[in-house]
Design a protein around this motif. Structure first.
Motif, PDB file in Angstrom:
ATOM      1  N   ALA A 291       0.837  -1.205   0.000  1.00 51.88           N
ATOM      2  CA  ALA A 291       0.000   0.000   0.000  1.00 51.88           C
ATOM      3  C   ALA A 291       0.869   1.252   0.000  1.00 51.88           C
ATOM      4  O   ALA A 291       2.058   1.215   0.327  1.00 51.88           O
ATOM      5  CB  ALA A 291      -0.907   0.002   1.226  1.00 51.88           C
ATOM      6  N   TRP A 292       0.239   2.362  -0.402  1.00 54.34           N
ATOM      7  CA  TRP A 292       0.867   3.657  -0.139  1.00 54.34           C
ATOM      8  C   TRP A 292       0.803   3.879   1.361  1.00 54.34           C
ATOM      9  O   TRP A 292      -0.266   3.760   1.965  1.00 54.34           O
ATOM     10  CB  TRP A 292       0.128   4.785  -0.848  1.00 54.34           C
ATOM     11  N   VAL A 293       1.917   4.198   1.971  1.00 60.32           N
ATOM     12  CA  VAL A 293       1.974   4.296   3.429  1.00 60.32           C
ATOM     13  C   VAL A 293       2.418   5.685   3.862  1.00 60.32           C
ATOM     14  O   VAL A 293       3.396   6.239   3.336  1.00 60.32           O
ATOM     15  CB  VAL A 293       2.923   3.236   4.023  1.00 60.32           C
ATOM     16  N   SER A 294       1.686   6.230   4.818  1.00 62.11           N
ATOM     17  CA  SER A 294       2.103   7.424   5.544  1.00 62.11           C
ATOM     18  C   SER A 294       2.347   6.990   6.980  1.00 62.11           C
ATOM     19  O   SER A 294       1.431   6.481   7.641  1.00 62.11           O
ATOM     20  CB  SER A 294       1.023   8.503   5.485  1.00 62.11           C
ATOM     21  N   ALA A 295       3.567   7.153   7.456  1.00 56.25           N
ATOM     22  CA  ALA A 295       3.938   6.695   8.789  1.00 56.25           C
ATOM     23  C   ALA A 295       3.950   7.876   9.760  1.00 56.25           C
ATOM     24  O   ALA A 295       4.529   8.926   9.473  1.00 56.25           O
ATOM     25  CB  ALA A 295       5.308   6.034   8.758  1.00 56.25           C
ATOM     26  N   VAL A 296       3.297   7.674  10.889  1.00 60.57           N
ATOM     27  CA  VAL A 296       3.298   8.666  11.960  1.00 60.57           C
ATOM     28  C   VAL A 296       4.061   8.052  13.128  1.00 60.57           C
ATOM     29  O   VAL A 296       3.561   7.142  13.787  1.00 60.57           O
ATOM     30  CB  VAL A 296       1.865   9.045  12.382  1.00 60.57           C
ATOM     31  N   LEU A 297       5.286   8.528  13.344  1.00 56.77           N
ATOM     32  CA  LEU A 297       6.144   7.950  14.370  1.00 56.77           C
ATOM     33  C   LEU A 297       5.923   8.646  15.703  1.00 56.77           C
ATOM     34  O   LEU A 297       5.949   9.872  15.791  1.00 56.77           O
ATOM     35  CB  LEU A 297       7.615   8.067  13.961  1.00 56.77           C
ATOM     36  N   THR A 298       5.716   7.836  16.753  1.00 59.93           N
ATOM     37  CA  THR A 298       5.423   8.386  18.076  1.00 59.93           C
ATOM     38  C   THR A 298       6.621   8.303  19.015  1.00 59.93           C
ATOM     39  O   THR A 298       6.486   8.598  20.205  1.00 59.93           O
ATOM     40  CB  THR A 298       4.237   7.629  18.702  1.00 59.93           C
ATOM     41  N   ASP A 299       7.802   7.925  18.499  1.00 56.59           N
ATOM     42  CA  ASP A 299       9.000   7.876  19.331  1.00 56.59           C
ATOM     43  C   ASP A 299       9.266   9.242  19.958  1.00 56.59           C
ATOM     44  O   ASP A 299       9.016  10.295  19.352  1.00 56.59           O
ATOM     45  CB  ASP A 299      10.214   7.493  18.484  1.00 56.59           C
ATOM     46  N   GLN A 300       9.830   9.228  21.170  1.00 63.00           N
ATOM     47  CA  GLN A 300      10.142  10.503  21.816  1.00 63.00           C
ATOM     48  C   GLN A 300      11.156  11.299  21.004  1.00 63.00           C
ATOM     49  O   GLN A 300      11.055  12.520  20.883  1.00 63.00           O
ATOM     50  CB  GLN A 300      10.687  10.265  23.229  1.00 63.00           C
ATOM     51  N   VAL A 301      12.121  10.598  20.404  1.00 61.93           N
ATOM     52  CA  VAL A 301      13.141  11.234  19.578  1.00 61.93           C
ATOM     53  C   VAL A 301      12.975  10.745  18.141  1.00 61.93           C
ATOM     54  O   VAL A 301      12.760   9.550  17.912  1.00 61.93           O
ATOM     55  CB  VAL A 301      14.565  10.907  20.084  1.00 61.93           C
ATOM     56  N   ARG A 302      13.054  11.651  17.171  1.00 62.17           N
ATOM     57  CA  ARG A 302      12.936  11.251  15.772  1.00 62.17           C
ATOM     58  C   ARG A 302      14.017  10.228  15.438  1.00 62.17           C
ATOM     59  O   ARG A 302      15.209  10.503  15.580  1.00 62.17           O
ATOM     60  CB  ARG A 302      13.094  12.463  14.858  1.00 62.17           C
ATOM     61  N   PRO A 303      13.634   9.043  14.974  1.00 58.66           N
ATOM     62  CA  PRO A 303      14.630   8.003  14.679  1.00 58.66           C
ATOM     63  C   PRO A 303      15.535   8.412  13.512  1.00 58.66           C
ATOM     64  O   PRO A 303      15.097   9.058  12.555  1.00 58.66           O
ATOM     65  CB  PRO A 303      13.778   6.783  14.297  1.00 58.66           C
ATOM     66  N   LEU A 304      16.792   8.017  13.613  1.00 56.81           N
ATOM     67  CA  LEU A 304      17.723   8.260  12.528  1.00 56.81           C
ATOM     68  C   LEU A 304      17.395   7.356  11.342  1.00 56.81           C
ATOM     69  O   LEU A 304      17.077   6.180  11.520  1.00 56.81           O
ATOM     70  CB  LEU A 304      19.166   8.010  12.995  1.00 56.81           C
ATOM     71  N   ASP A 305      17.443   7.922  10.139  1.00 55.52           N
ATOM     72  CA  ASP A 305      17.244   7.154   8.909  1.00 55.52           C
ATOM     73  C   ASP A 305      15.900   6.438   8.905  1.00 55.52           C
ATOM     74  O   ASP A 305      15.769   5.306   8.401  1.00 55.52           O
ATOM     75  CB  ASP A 305      18.389   6.144   8.752  1.00 55.52           C
ATOM     76  N   GLY A 306      14.878   7.106   9.465  1.00 56.94           N
ATOM     77  CA  GLY A 306      13.581   6.461   9.623  1.00 56.94           C
ATOM     78  C   GLY A 306      12.929   6.070   8.314  1.00 56.94           C
ATOM     79  O   GLY A 306      12.386   4.961   8.191  1.00 56.94           O
ATOM     80  N   MET A 307      12.955   6.938   7.297  1.00 50.44           N
ATOM     81  CA  MET A 307      12.296   6.632   6.029  1.00 50.44           C
ATOM     82  C   MET A 307      12.924   5.421   5.352  1.00 50.44           C
ATOM     83  O   MET A 307      12.214   4.524   4.870  1.00 50.44           O
ATOM     84  CB  MET A 307      12.346   7.838   5.100  1.00 50.44           C
ATOM     85  N   ARG A 308      14.252   5.377   5.320  1.00 49.14           N
ATOM     86  CA  ARG A 308      14.915   4.235   4.677  1.00 49.14           C
ATOM     87  C   ARG A 308      14.557   2.936   5.380  1.00 49.14           C
ATOM     88  O   ARG A 308      14.279   1.916   4.719  1.00 49.14           O
ATOM     89  CB  ARG A 308      16.432   4.434   4.682  1.00 49.14           C
TER      90      ARG A 308
END
Length: 387
Positions: A291-308
């Motif tokens: 599917a086409w995915v839009s990810a909403v990350l709830t981690d306290q800190v933005r993860p490194l290299d999250g999109m990849r």
């Protein structure tokens, strides 16, 4: 008479930099099948045929092929221009197209000249109101007050009603506008400027049915005034909304019934929410792998290299947002107050804590910070000695 109401094809539109043309071909082919199977008499397309005023040559091919197939399936086609279209380009050679049963209405002086078709109960008059920008049409009618879209549509509908009063019979109006009482998604462009583009639904009094375009989700303002929405999802805000067209049936007295016709969704949209580890490991999300995915990350800190990392599991993840469940309170102190009396190491550590939502430097980062500050301090001492 059986009428299929659709709009907002937006041929040529991209979805997060990905072409939608092939998906649109699938949906339009299904639309043709519905026309054939349901013995549709007329297909109306209420504006925004293209996504751009200067569509590429390939996009004209998509339109030409679809119109040919609709005619082969037995339907007359009536189209108007929307705010994304070039009225001039879309209307080019429309006089010749009408000889083949394709009626393209793009000029302000055509709106009270109906396309008249007949069934066993008599004539049905189709009035096409193209998208009319007030600043571009008011000089044609200097005696009319045409400062807003409400005034322009009111003027247009007055002309339609006046013509209909003379002709008599049943009628359908096509219009591309933002009627009051519907919820817009995030892809309807140029919708409002101080409310100028809002049009009260009461403007459309008179016709048996009003086929609206511009809003990308289906909406029924009333039984006889409706939006069909776009044939594809063009925004994640539309992910849970159906795609299709309205099947409108007229009898001898006027509007008989309106039913919804579902069209296929070539690729689903999914909005997935959670920490990056949850999204990468939850087996329940396997169904969204294609599917086409839009990810909403709830981690306290933005993860490194999250999109990849997300694209390794969801190849068509095209959007990423960071919405932490825990938000650090930075307080109301000024920058000068926050750094007063602190060492360089503490200032850098506090800065990282501030920009990383309360998560300070790791032990490794603290060592690197100390090393960099020590090197800079030694360099400063050497510069002073040389000076």
């Amino acid at each position: 008479m059986r009428i299929l109401h659709t709009s907002d094809w937006h041929i040529g539109r991209t979805f997060h930099a990905h072409s939608t043309v092939e998906s649109l071909r699938v949906v339009l082919a299904a639309l043709v099948d519905e026309v054939r199977q349901r013995a549709i008499d007329v297909v109306v397309v209420s504006g925004d045929i293209f996504d751009s005023a200067t569509p590429a040559a390939d996009f004209y091919t998509v339109l030409t092929s679809t119109l040919r197939q609709l005619r082969e399936a037995g339907a007359t086609v009536i189209m108007t221009s929307g705010n994304h279209d070039s009225a001039t380009r879309l209307g080019f050679q429309s006089e010749f197209a009408q000889l083949a049963g394709i009626h393209v209405i793009t000029r302000h002086d055509q709106l009270d000249i109906p396309v008249t078709l007949s069934d066993e109960h008599g004539p049905v008059h189709f009035y096409g109101i193209p998208y009319l920008e007030p600043s571009l049409v008011r000089h044609h009618y200097p005696d009319a007050k045409l400062g807003t879209h409400e005034q322009v549509l009111g003027f247009a509908m007055d002309r339609v009603r006046a013509d209909l009063a003379v002709r008599g019979g049943r009628s359908v109006v096509l219009s591309h506008c933002f009627a009051v009482g519907v919820e817009a998604s995030d892809v309807e462009r140029d919708i409002t400027s101080g409310g100028i583009d809002y049009v009260p639904a009461g403007v459309f009094g008179g016709p048996d049915y009003v086929a609206l375009g511009h809003i990308h989700s289906r909406n029924a303002i009333s039984e006889r005034v409706r939006y069909s929405g776009a044939p594809l999802h063009y925004s994640f805000g539309e992910a849970d909304r159906p795609r299709g067209a309205w099947l409108v049936q007229l009898d001898a007295a006027g509007l008989d019934q309106v039913t919804w016709v579902d069209l296929p969704i070539p690729r689903r949209l999914a909005v997935l929410t959670g920490t990056i580890e949850e999204l990468l490991t939850d087996a329940g999300l396997d169904a969204h792998a294609d599917a086409w995915v839009s990810a909403v990350l709830t981690d306290q800190v933005r993860p490194l290299d999250g999109m990849r990392r997300l694209q390794q599991r969801f190849p068509l993840c095209v959007n990423l947002q960071h919405r932490p469940l825990v938000t650090s309170d930075a307080g109301d102190d000024s920058y000068a107050e926050r750094v007063r009396g602190k060492s360089d190491n503490e200032i850098v550590a506090d800065f990282l804590t501030f920009v990383r939502n309360g998560s300070g430097p790791s032990d490794y980062e603290r060592e690197r910070i100390r090393d960099v500050i020590a090197v800079q301090a030694a360099s400063d001492v050497l510069d002073e000695a040389v000076a």
